[in-house]
Enzyme design. Structure first.
Site, PDB file in Angstrom:
ATOM      1  N   HIS A  34      11.746  17.248 -29.843  1.00 11.21           N
ATOM      2  CA  HIS A  34      11.862  17.323 -28.380  1.00 11.21           C
ATOM      3  C   HIS A  34      13.148  16.628 -27.947  1.00 11.21           C
ATOM      4  O   HIS A  34      13.387  15.478 -28.311  1.00 11.21           O
ATOM      5  CB  HIS A  34      10.647  16.606 -27.786  1.00 11.21           C
ATOM      6  CG  HIS A  34      10.546  16.618 -26.299  1.00 11.21           C
ATOM      7  ND1 HIS A  34       9.891  17.618 -25.611  1.00 11.21           N
ATOM      8  CD2 HIS A  34      10.995  15.735 -25.365  1.00 11.21           C
ATOM      9  CE1 HIS A  34       9.932  17.345 -24.306  1.00 11.21           C
ATOM     10  NE2 HIS A  34      10.602  16.219 -24.129  1.00 11.21           N
ATOM     11  N   ASP A  36      15.245  15.433 -24.659  1.00 12.48           N
ATOM     12  CA  ASP A  36      15.294  15.214 -23.215  1.00 12.48           C
ATOM     13  C   ASP A  36      16.740  15.259 -22.747  1.00 12.48           C
ATOM     14  O   ASP A  36      17.624  14.655 -23.360  1.00 12.48           O
ATOM     15  CB  ASP A  36      14.700  13.839 -22.870  1.00 12.48           C
ATOM     16  CG  ASP A  36      13.188  13.837 -23.014  1.00 12.48           C
ATOM     17  OD1 ASP A  36      12.548  14.794 -22.546  1.00 12.48           O
ATOM     18  OD2 ASP A  36      12.653  12.874 -23.599  1.00 12.48           O
ATOM     19  N   GLY A 141      12.780   9.026 -16.351  1.00 10.19           N
ATOM     20  CA  GLY A 141      14.044   8.324 -16.206  1.00 10.19           C
ATOM     21  C   GLY A 141      13.915   6.898 -15.708  1.00 10.19           C
ATOM     22  O   GLY A 141      14.919   6.212 -15.535  1.00 10.19           O
ATOM     23  N   ASP A 175       3.903  14.787 -21.769  1.00 11.10           N
ATOM     24  CA  ASP A 175       5.101  14.063 -22.181  1.00 11.10           C
ATOM     25  C   ASP A 175       5.205  12.787 -21.360  1.00 11.10           C
ATOM     26  O   ASP A 175       5.116  12.829 -20.132  1.00 11.10           O
ATOM     27  CB  ASP A 175       6.304  14.988 -21.899  1.00 11.10           C
ATOM     28  CG  ASP A 175       7.647  14.405 -22.306  1.00 11.10           C
ATOM     29  OD1 ASP A 175       7.679  13.345 -22.944  1.00 11.10           O
ATOM     30  OD2 ASP A 175       8.662  15.044 -21.972  1.00 11.10           O
ATOM     31  N   GLY A 176       5.398  11.653 -22.041  1.00  7.82           N
ATOM     32  CA  GLY A 176       5.673  10.411 -21.318  1.00  7.82           C
ATOM     33  C   GLY A 176       4.554   9.397 -21.435  1.00  7.82           C
ATOM     34  O   GLY A 176       3.424   9.662 -21.037  1.00  7.82           O
ATOM     35  N   GLY A 177       4.856   8.250 -22.011  1.00  9.36           N
ATOM     36  CA  GLY A 177       3.893   7.162 -22.056  1.00  9.36           C
ATOM     37  C   GLY A 177       2.786   7.349 -23.071  1.00  9.36           C
ATOM     38  O   GLY A 177       1.759   6.670 -22.995  1.00  9.36           O
TER      39      GLY A 177
HETATM   40 ZN    ZN Z   1      10.606  15.115 -22.375  1.00  7.75          ZN
END
Ligand code: ZN
Length: 221
Positions: A34, A36, A141, A175-177
């Site tokens: 992945h 970003d 972000g 996605d994220g955390g």
């Molecule tokens: Zn991502």
């Protein structure tokens, strides 16, 4: 139910040793890579770019999943030709449909990502044209952002809607955390793809951590 896949965020790797890190992830059993991309406008930081994308694409044969956190993504999607999946944000401008069409035109499967505060209605409207819906479970972000648990409820809501529409082939990602502490709960919510970056590289490293993620997903290998 098909098994949950792990897509590893490559920005968490040591980018000075990119070739070795990608080989290591492949060897360790990562399912996807992945990447970003943040433009400093849609997301407050500037991270990832076309040059890094090209290097990653050259260095791995794993499916490459590009997550564009950029404003007006329809202008930039074509620069990521060669990606297996290109995901743009529903909140990133008025022309999300156009960006999805661009992703397909360059041969990628197309995804739309939703920030924690965004309702699922926009992606439901596009369900017939999408391959992936990616729930971003943090504010993108903002370093140290916490996992937003209501994202799991949105996963269940979208799953139900897609089934009603006969669009159950659309993949759902998150996605994220996501760490080993919440990986089992996230997988159990019915996601097809889990994205994790720093949690894959910390501590014992990708070999042990990827095996632990897969075990948390209930996978045999
Ligand atoms: Zn991502």
């Amino acid at each position: 139910m098909p098994e949950t896949l792990l897509s590893v965020g490559v920005l968490a790797a040591d980018l000075g040793r990119l070739a070795e890190e990608l080989a290591r992830l492949e060897e360790a059993g990562a399912d996807w890579i992945h990447l970003d991309v943040m433009d400093g406008v849609f997301a407050p930081q500037i991270l990832g770019d076309v040059a890094l994308f090209k290097a990653v694409r050259r260095l791995t044969s794993l499916p490459l999943d590009v997550h564009l956190m950029v404003q007006n993504p329809e202008r930039h999607v074509a620069a990521f030709e060669g990606a297996d999946w290109i995901t743009v944000h529903a909140e990133a401008g008025p022309h999300v449909h156009r960006a999805v069409a661009e992703a397909k035109r360059v041969g990628a499967r197309a995804g739309v990502a939703l920030n924690p505060g965004t309702h699922i209605s926009g992606v439901v409207a596009l369900a017939d044209e999408l391959d992936l819906v990616l729930f971003v479970a943090v504010d993108p972000g903002f370093p140290g952002a916490r996992f937003v648990r209501s994202s799991l409820r949105k996963v269940a809501m979208l799953r139900g809607k897609l089934e009603d529409l006969g669009a159950s082939g659309v993949c759902i990602g998150i996605d994220g955390g996501i760490t080993l502490d919440n990986a089992a709960e996230v997988a159990a919510a019915g996601v097809d793809v889990v994205v994790s970056g720093s949690a894959v590289f910390k501590g014992a490293g990708p070999e042990d951590n990827i095996a632990s993620f897969k075990a948390a997903f209930g996978r045999k290998e």
